[in-house]
Each structure stands twice: as C-alpha cells, then as structure tokens.
Design a protein around this motif. Sequence first.
Motif, PDB file in Angstrom:
ATOM      1  N   LYS A   6       0.815  -1.217   0.000  1.00 15.36           N
ATOM      2  CA  LYS A   6       0.000   0.000   0.000  1.00 15.36           C
ATOM      3  C   LYS A   6       0.849   1.267   0.000  1.00 15.36           C
ATOM      4  O   LYS A   6       1.939   1.292   0.553  1.00 15.36           O
ATOM      5  N   LEU A   7       0.268   2.291  -0.579  1.00 13.79           N
ATOM      6  CA  LEU A   7       0.818   3.642  -0.531  1.00 13.79           C
ATOM      7  C   LEU A   7       0.263   4.311   0.716  1.00 13.79           C
ATOM      8  O   LEU A   7      -0.949   4.497   0.838  1.00 13.79           O
ATOM      9  N   TRP A   8       1.126   4.656   1.637  1.00  5.98           N
ATOM     10  CA  TRP A   8       0.698   5.315   2.873  1.00  5.98           C
ATOM     11  C   TRP A   8       0.472   6.794   2.606  1.00  5.98           C
ATOM     12  O   TRP A   8       1.112   7.399   1.740  1.00  5.98           O
ATOM     13  N   ARG A   9      -0.407   7.416   3.362  1.00  2.00           N
ATOM     14  CA  ARG A   9      -0.783   8.816   3.086  1.00  2.00           C
ATOM     15  C   ARG A   9       0.372   9.800   3.192  1.00  2.00           C
ATOM     16  O   ARG A   9       0.359  10.826   2.531  1.00  2.00           O
ATOM     17  N   VAL A  15       4.531   9.113  -5.040  1.00  2.00           N
ATOM     18  CA  VAL A  15       4.088   7.746  -5.328  1.00  2.00           C
ATOM     19  C   VAL A  15       5.214   6.908  -5.931  1.00  2.00           C
ATOM     20  O   VAL A  15       5.469   5.785  -5.499  1.00  2.00           O
ATOM     21  N   GLU A  16       5.906   7.444  -6.914  1.00  2.00           N
ATOM     22  CA  GLU A  16       6.965   6.671  -7.572  1.00  2.00           C
ATOM     23  C   GLU A  16       8.086   6.332  -6.593  1.00  2.00           C
ATOM     24  O   GLU A  16       8.551   5.183  -6.556  1.00  2.00           O
ATOM     25  N   ASP A  17       8.519   7.294  -5.799  1.00  2.14           N
ATOM     26  CA  ASP A  17       9.564   7.017  -4.807  1.00  2.14           C
ATOM     27  C   ASP A  17       9.103   5.968  -3.798  1.00  2.14           C
ATOM     28  O   ASP A  17       9.878   5.089  -3.409  1.00  2.14           O
ATOM     29  N   GLU A  21      10.760   2.297  -3.184  1.00  2.00           N
ATOM     30  CA  GLU A  21      11.260   1.900  -1.868  1.00  2.00           C
ATOM     31  C   GLU A  21      10.690   0.539  -1.465  1.00  2.00           C
ATOM     32  O   GLU A  21      11.411  -0.319  -0.947  1.00  2.00           O
ATOM     33  N   SER A  22       9.409   0.338  -1.710  1.00  2.00           N
ATOM     34  CA  SER A  22       8.794  -0.963  -1.418  1.00  2.00           C
ATOM     35  C   SER A  22       9.441  -2.072  -2.248  1.00  2.00           C
ATOM     36  O   SER A  22       9.718  -3.160  -1.741  1.00  2.00           O
ATOM     37  N   LEU A  23       9.670  -1.801  -3.520  1.00  2.00           N
ATOM     38  CA  LEU A  23      10.298  -2.792  -4.390  1.00  2.00           C
ATOM     39  C   LEU A  23      11.697  -3.153  -3.901  1.00  2.00           C
ATOM     40  O   LEU A  23      12.083  -4.328  -3.903  1.00  2.00           O
ATOM     41  N   THR A  24      12.442  -2.153  -3.457  1.00  2.84           N
ATOM     42  CA  THR A  24      13.783  -2.404  -2.922  1.00  2.84           C
ATOM     43  C   THR A  24      13.709  -3.272  -1.676  1.00  2.84           C
ATOM     44  O   THR A  24      14.444  -4.253  -1.543  1.00  2.84           O
ATOM     45  N   LYS A  25      12.821  -2.919  -0.757  1.00  2.00           N
ATOM     46  CA  LYS A  25      12.676  -3.695   0.478  1.00  2.00           C
ATOM     47  C   LYS A  25      12.238  -5.132   0.200  1.00  2.00           C
ATOM     48  O   LYS A  25      12.670  -6.064   0.881  1.00  2.00           O
ATOM     49  N   LEU A  26      11.358  -5.301  -0.785  1.00  2.00           N
ATOM     50  CA  LEU A  26      10.850  -6.629  -1.125  1.00  2.00           C
ATOM     51  C   LEU A  26      11.761  -7.401  -2.081  1.00  2.00           C
ATOM     52  O   LEU A  26      11.523  -8.578  -2.352  1.00  2.00           O
ATOM     53  N   MET A  55      -6.898  13.612  -4.177  1.00  2.00           N
ATOM     54  CA  MET A  55      -6.875  12.209  -4.593  1.00  2.00           C
ATOM     55  C   MET A  55      -6.775  12.027  -6.106  1.00  2.00           C
ATOM     56  O   MET A  55      -6.149  11.087  -6.562  1.00  2.00           O
ATOM     57  N   TYR A  56      -7.351  12.920  -6.897  1.00  2.00           N
ATOM     58  CA  TYR A  56      -7.247  12.737  -8.340  1.00  2.00           C
ATOM     59  C   TYR A  56      -5.790  12.834  -8.796  1.00  2.00           C
ATOM     60  O   TYR A  56      -5.379  12.148  -9.726  1.00  2.00           O
ATOM     61  N   GLU A  57      -4.980  13.666  -8.116  1.00  2.00           N
ATOM     62  CA  GLU A  57      -3.556  13.747  -8.451  1.00  2.00           C
ATOM     63  C   GLU A  57      -2.821  12.487  -8.002  1.00  2.00           C
ATOM     64  O   GLU A  57      -1.937  11.993  -8.708  1.00  2.00           O
ATOM     65  N   VAL A  58      -3.171  11.976  -6.839  1.00  2.00           N
ATOM     66  CA  VAL A  58      -2.562  10.736  -6.350  1.00  2.00           C
ATOM     67  C   VAL A  58      -2.894   9.600  -7.323  1.00  2.00           C
ATOM     68  O   VAL A  58      -2.023   8.801  -7.681  1.00  2.00           O
ATOM     69  N   TRP A  59      -4.155   9.544  -7.776  1.00  2.00           N
ATOM     70  CA  TRP A  59      -4.547   8.480  -8.702  1.00  2.00           C
ATOM     71  C   TRP A  59      -3.769   8.573 -10.006  1.00  2.00           C
ATOM     72  O   TRP A  59      -3.350   7.556 -10.564  1.00  2.00           O
ATOM     73  N   LYS A  60      -3.556   9.780 -10.514  1.00  2.00           N
ATOM     74  CA  LYS A  60      -2.770   9.946 -11.746  1.00  2.00           C
ATOM     75  C   LYS A  60      -1.354   9.408 -11.545  1.00  2.00           C
ATOM     76  O   LYS A  60      -0.788   8.771 -12.442  1.00  2.00           O
ATOM     77  N   SER A  61      -0.788   9.627 -10.367  1.00  2.00           N
ATOM     78  CA  SER A  61       0.545   9.095 -10.066  1.00  2.00           C
ATOM     79  C   SER A  61       0.522   7.571  -9.956  1.00  2.00           C
ATOM     80  O   SER A  61       1.476   6.893 -10.345  1.00  2.00           O
TER      81      SER A  61
END
Length: 139
Positions: A6-9, A15-17, A21-26, A55-61
Amino acid sequence: MFIVTKLWRSDFGNVEDAIKESLTKLKLDYIDLYLIHWTTTYVDWDTCEVKGPPMYEVWKSMEAVCEAGLTKSIGVSNCNAMLFVDMYAGAKIKPVTNQIENYPYLAQTKLVNFTAKFGCTTTAYAPLGSPGFMKGNIL
C-alpha cells in the motif's frame, strides 16, 4: 505468490519514490497490486491545513507507476462511494479492487454492490472480524 502493498498517506506526493522503496525492500521488480491506503487527502486538524495532494492527483501518479511497469494493477483501500466515483470519473486505469473491512457483522453490502457496478472487486480486510468486534464465542 501475489504481492500486494500500500501507498501510505505520508507518501501521497511521492508515489513513484514510495513504490520504488517498497520494491527495494521486497527485492522485486514489480508489485502485483498497489493500493492507496485511506483514500483521503491528509489534513492537519489542529491547524486545518491541507498537507497533501488531492486524490485525483494521487490516482494519476498511481496510473503512472502502473504504466511504468512497477505494478501490474492498482486499487484503493478504505474508499467510500463518493471518493470512489470522484477517482473513477477521471481515471484512465480503473481501480481493480477496494479493500475494506468486511465480515458477517460489517458486510457493507451497499458499498460492495456499488463498486461492483463499476467492475471493481472487493477485497475483505479482517474477513473474520476485527479484534474486539465480538464479545461472545459465536462466529
């Protein structure tokens, strides 16, 4: 194995960073499903200051990281009907699931049926119930 994170608030503006980071950890090249956790813009209630993007900007990301191949699909978590419609209206890539608290004593049938009409599945959080939701031994 199907990997979901999940993307935390606190990361709504990055979003990309956050996914990288999640991909690196996993130690993975992609995630199967990336969810926006708590689909509401962050507000400091003490100062009434909006501290995050809408939220519409977050969704675009989220769409951008999906298009970049960092995740196979995107969705939401704890999203109500009004926020769902707002995001869905401008989405190129539609949410595949809405992860909500869902169990026999909190079925949220109206929300489940509503999002299903848009082709969005429901993923149950706490399908056996949240801690303390029952006082007896009946399940």
